[in-house]
Motif scaffolding. Sequence first.
Motif, mmCIF file in Angstrom:
data_model
loop_
_atom_site.group_PDB
_atom_site.id
_atom_site.type_symbol
_atom_site.label_atom_id
_atom_site.label_comp_id
_atom_site.label_asym_id
_atom_site.label_seq_id
_atom_site.Cartn_x
_atom_site.Cartn_y
_atom_site.Cartn_z
ATOM 1 N N VAL A 1 0.862 -1.179 0.000
ATOM 2 C CA VAL A 1 0.000 0.000 0.000
ATOM 3 C C VAL A 1 0.898 1.228 0.000
ATOM 4 C CG1 VAL A 1 -1.738 1.291 1.299
ATOM 5 C CG2 VAL A 1 -1.841 -1.209 1.242
ATOM 6 N N GLU A 2 0.737 2.060 -1.013
ATOM 7 C CA GLU A 2 1.535 3.279 -1.151
ATOM 8 C C GLU A 2 3.033 2.988 -1.042
ATOM 9 O OE1 GLU A 2 0.022 6.161 1.606
ATOM 10 O OE2 GLU A 2 -1.974 6.099 0.722
ATOM 11 N N GLY A 3 3.460 1.898 -1.657
ATOM 12 C CA GLY A 3 4.871 1.531 -1.686
ATOM 13 C C GLY A 3 5.400 0.866 -0.429
ATOM 14 N N ARG A 4 4.539 0.611 0.549
ATOM 15 C CA ARG A 4 4.955 -0.039 1.809
ATOM 16 C C ARG A 4 4.386 -1.436 1.889
ATOM 17 N NH1 ARG A 4 4.284 2.829 7.454
ATOM 18 N NH2 ARG A 4 5.742 1.265 8.125
ATOM 19 N N ASP A 5 5.193 -2.360 2.405
ATOM 20 C CA ASP A 5 4.717 -3.717 2.637
ATOM 21 C C ASP A 5 3.890 -3.732 3.913
ATOM 22 O OD1 ASP A 5 6.010 -4.725 0.397
ATOM 23 O OD2 ASP A 5 7.836 -5.186 1.507
ATOM 24 N N VAL A 6 2.665 -4.252 3.799
ATOM 25 C CA VAL A 6 1.760 -4.323 4.940
ATOM 26 C C VAL A 6 1.081 -5.688 4.952
ATOM 27 C CG1 VAL A 6 1.313 -1.829 4.965
ATOM 28 C CG2 VAL A 6 -0.200 -3.336 3.676
ATOM 29 N N VAL A 7 0.407 -5.973 6.056
ATOM 30 C CA VAL A 7 -0.426 -7.169 6.170
ATOM 31 C C VAL A 7 -1.853 -6.667 6.306
ATOM 32 C CG1 VAL A 7 -0.904 -9.250 7.489
ATOM 33 C CG2 VAL A 7 1.439 -8.405 7.317
ATOM 34 N N HIS B 1 -14.911 -4.290 8.402
ATOM 35 C CA HIS B 1 -13.829 -3.303 8.492
ATOM 36 C C HIS B 1 -12.543 -3.921 7.938
ATOM 37 C CE1 HIS B 1 -11.465 0.025 9.947
ATOM 38 N NE2 HIS B 1 -10.740 -0.753 10.730
ATOM 39 N N VAL B 2 -11.796 -3.153 7.177
ATOM 40 C CA VAL B 2 -10.517 -3.578 6.606
ATOM 41 C C VAL B 2 -9.427 -2.677 7.185
ATOM 42 C CG1 VAL B 2 -9.183 -3.802 4.473
ATOM 43 C CG2 VAL B 2 -11.625 -4.331 4.473
ATOM 44 N N TRP B 3 -8.316 -3.287 7.611
ATOM 45 C CA TRP B 3 -7.200 -2.512 8.131
ATOM 46 C C TRP B 3 -5.892 -3.200 7.799
ATOM 47 C CZ3 TRP B 3 -10.098 -5.771 11.041
ATOM 48 C CH2 TRP B 3 -9.451 -6.659 11.880
ATOM 49 N N ASN B 4 -4.804 -2.449 7.955
ATOM 50 C CA ASN B 4 -3.458 -2.948 7.655
ATOM 51 C C ASN B 4 -2.543 -2.695 8.839
ATOM 52 O OD1 ASN B 4 -4.003 -3.504 4.846
ATOM 53 N ND2 ASN B 4 -3.964 -1.302 4.519
ATOM 54 N N ARG B 5 -1.521 -3.507 8.922
ATOM 55 C CA ARG B 5 -0.412 -3.244 9.849
ATOM 56 C C ARG B 5 0.865 -3.345 9.036
ATOM 57 N NH1 ARG B 5 2.786 -7.496 10.820
ATOM 58 N NH2 ARG B 5 1.867 -9.556 10.670
ATOM 59 N N PRO B 6 1.866 -2.532 9.348
ATOM 60 C CA PRO B 6 3.115 -2.603 8.585
ATOM 61 C C PRO B 6 3.859 -3.905 8.870
ATOM 62 C CG PRO B 6 3.290 -1.007 10.377
ATOM 63 C CD PRO B 6 1.880 -1.508 10.382
ATOM 64 N N ALA C 1 10.277 -18.308 9.054
ATOM 65 C CA ALA C 1 8.951 -17.767 8.739
ATOM 66 C C ALA C 1 9.117 -16.527 7.875
ATOM 67 C CB ALA C 1 8.206 -17.413 10.019
ATOM 68 N N GLU C 2 8.157 -16.323 6.988
ATOM 69 C CA GLU C 2 8.168 -15.120 6.180
ATOM 70 C C GLU C 2 8.010 -13.914 7.108
ATOM 71 O OE1 GLU C 2 4.909 -17.065 4.291
ATOM 72 O OE2 GLU C 2 5.742 -16.523 2.330
ATOM 73 N N ARG C 3 8.730 -12.859 6.807
ATOM 74 C CA ARG C 3 8.755 -11.679 7.677
ATOM 75 C C ARG C 3 7.342 -11.131 7.940
ATOM 76 N NH1 ARG C 3 12.610 -7.395 8.938
ATOM 77 N NH2 ARG C 3 14.233 -8.590 7.934
ATOM 78 N N TRP C 4 6.465 -11.180 6.949
ATOM 79 C CA TRP C 4 5.132 -10.594 7.116
ATOM 80 C C TRP C 4 4.284 -11.352 8.153
ATOM 81 C CZ3 TRP C 4 0.583 -13.175 6.094
ATOM 82 C CH2 TRP C 4 0.653 -14.299 5.281
ATOM 83 N N ARG C 5 4.671 -12.569 8.490
ATOM 84 C CA ARG C 5 3.907 -13.354 9.477
ATOM 85 C C ARG C 5 4.283 -13.014 10.914
ATOM 86 N NH1 ARG C 5 0.999 -17.382 7.294
ATOM 87 N NH2 ARG C 5 1.489 -18.066 5.200
ATOM 88 N N LEU C 6 5.308 -12.190 11.122
ATOM 89 C CA LEU C 6 5.793 -11.893 12.474
ATOM 90 C C LEU C 6 5.250 -10.576 13.014
ATOM 91 C CD1 LEU C 6 7.888 -13.965 11.302
ATOM 92 C CD2 LEU C 6 9.470 -12.978 12.896
ATOM 93 N N ILE C 7 4.997 -10.578 14.317
ATOM 94 C CA ILE C 7 4.601 -9.380 15.036
ATOM 95 C C ILE C 7 5.561 -9.236 16.215
ATOM 96 C CG2 ILE C 7 2.788 -8.249 16.373
ATOM 97 C CD1 ILE C 7 0.753 -9.882 14.723
#
Length: 102
Positions: A29-35, A44-49, A94-100
Motif C-alpha cells: 500500500v503506497e509503496g509499503r509492505d503491509v499485512v 472493516h478492513v485494516w493494515n499493519r506494517p 517464517a516469512e517476515r510478514w507473518r511476524l509481530i
Amino acid sequence: MSRSVGPHTADPCPRCLVEAVRPGSPRTVEGRDVVGYLCEQCTHVWNRPVEGDLEVHDVVRVDLPGATLYGTVRQVEEDRVQVRVQDGQRLLWAERWRLILH
C-alpha cells in the motif's frame, strides 16, 4: 487484548472489538509492505506494517496457517526470519510478514 483460541491467537477488530483469528495477507500500500486484515463481523478492513526493524533476540509472535507461535529471533534475512520457538526445542523459518514484534 489478544487471547488464545486453540492453537491460534485471536485479536480484536479495531472498529467493533470482536475477537477472532484473522489470517492476514501480504500486500503493498503506497509503496509499503503491509499485512491486510478483514473483520467478517463489521467488514472493516485494516493494515499493519510488516516489521522492518527486527533484530536478533527480539521476542515475536508468528502467525502460521496451523498455529500461532511465540519465540525469539535467531537470524534475520530480507524476506524471512529464523525463530527459536518458545519451547526452545525447535527453530523455524517464517516469512517476515507473518511476524509481530512483542
